[in-house]
Design an enzyme around this catalytic site. Sequence first.
Site, short mmCIF file in Angstrom:
data_model
loop_
_atom_site.label_atom_id
_atom_site.label_comp_id
_atom_site.label_asym_id
_atom_site.label_seq_id
_atom_site.Cartn_x
_atom_site.Cartn_y
_atom_site.Cartn_z
N GLU A 118 0.87 -1.09 0.09
CA GLU A 118 -0.06 0.18 -0.10
C GLU A 118 0.79 1.43 0.05
O GLU A 118 0.39 2.51 0.23
CB GLU A 118 -0.96 0.03 1.22
N HIS A 142 -2.99 1.90 8.21
CA HIS A 142 -4.11 1.34 7.84
C HIS A 142 -4.46 -0.05 8.72
O HIS A 142 -3.20 -0.41 8.79
CB HIS A 142 -3.77 0.92 6.40
N HIS A 144 -6.97 -3.50 10.16
CA HIS A 144 -8.09 -4.24 9.63
C HIS A 144 -9.05 -4.07 10.92
O HIS A 144 -9.18 -5.21 11.87
CB HIS A 144 -7.68 -5.71 9.33
N GLU A 172 -17.64 11.30 22.69
CA GLU A 172 -16.55 12.21 22.42
C GLU A 172 -16.02 12.18 20.91
O GLU A 172 -15.26 12.95 20.35
CB GLU A 172 -15.12 11.96 23.36
N HIS A 213 -12.87 -4.16 4.22
CA HIS A 213 -11.02 -4.15 4.44
C HIS A 213 -10.88 -3.74 5.38
O HIS A 213 -10.06 -4.16 6.40
CB HIS A 213 -10.56 -3.58 3.10
#
Length: 275
Positions: A118, A142, A144, A172, A213
């Site tokens: 990525e 990133h 999962h 919050e 994803h």
Amino acid sequence: MTDILKTPALEGFIRMCDDGWLQGWHERNGGNLTYRMTDADVEAARPAFAPEPREWHEMGVTCENLAGEYFITTGSGKYFRNVQIAPEKNIGIVEINEAGSAWRIVWGLEDGAVPTSEFPTHFMNHSVRKRVTDGANRVIYHCHATNVIALTYVLPLTDRDFTRPLWQSATECPVVFPEGVGVVPWMVPGGVEIAKATSVLMETYQAAVWSQHGLFASGPDFDTTFGLAHTIEKSAEIYVKVLSTGQPILQTIEDDSLRAIARDFGVQLNEAFLD
Ligand code: 13P
Ligand code: ZN
């Protein structure tokens, strides 16, 4: 010689990988992390750089505002679980060329490892976040995140349909991400298409949901970025639990209450997501 692993940038990066692993967001090689180093970070790490850097690799994307920058990155196919015990094999530092189009490894990623698949997505999003935050944002993460992913099966895939229940599921949340979250429809990971779609959203949002994803989050430092992902995932978890009771929702945080939170905490809520 200074131990590169004792420098604040590497220590913070490795700790965040471990934090994400402990949350259960990084099965196998799932997820990736990149950090745009400061000049001070680079100078502290430079004594450990390879005397001969490795070859340049074109990314297929060009971001002129990232020319000459250095990034710490997780490796493709590497497990967050292993970062702490063998950082030099699972993460590395890459230098960006003067065109802003290619990277080369200057430290770590030993034994033929390469930056995360990525990396072009992170790179494009670093470019956007650097520009829109006047250089403040340095971290792209990133993960999962389980409950965020679960919600992508039952909520309409729009920014508004995700932002509202997330704001309403933990008081919050509107303070932490007042602009809301973006949503990317299902796409093949690691490609230029998902990179482009995400970077459009990151003009506005600090975080984007990747359908079926995971989550893509940005921030100025490790604490803030991890905290943002943690807050979004916690809120998603609460909403999933609420839905799982099968009971009708009798009360939630109404829009006037969201506005009251924003007023008292001095943040500007994205009005497009309020009734
Ligand atoms: P990498 O191992 O290449 O970082 O890929 C993991 C991932 O989560 C892809 O989206
Ligand atoms: Zn992923």
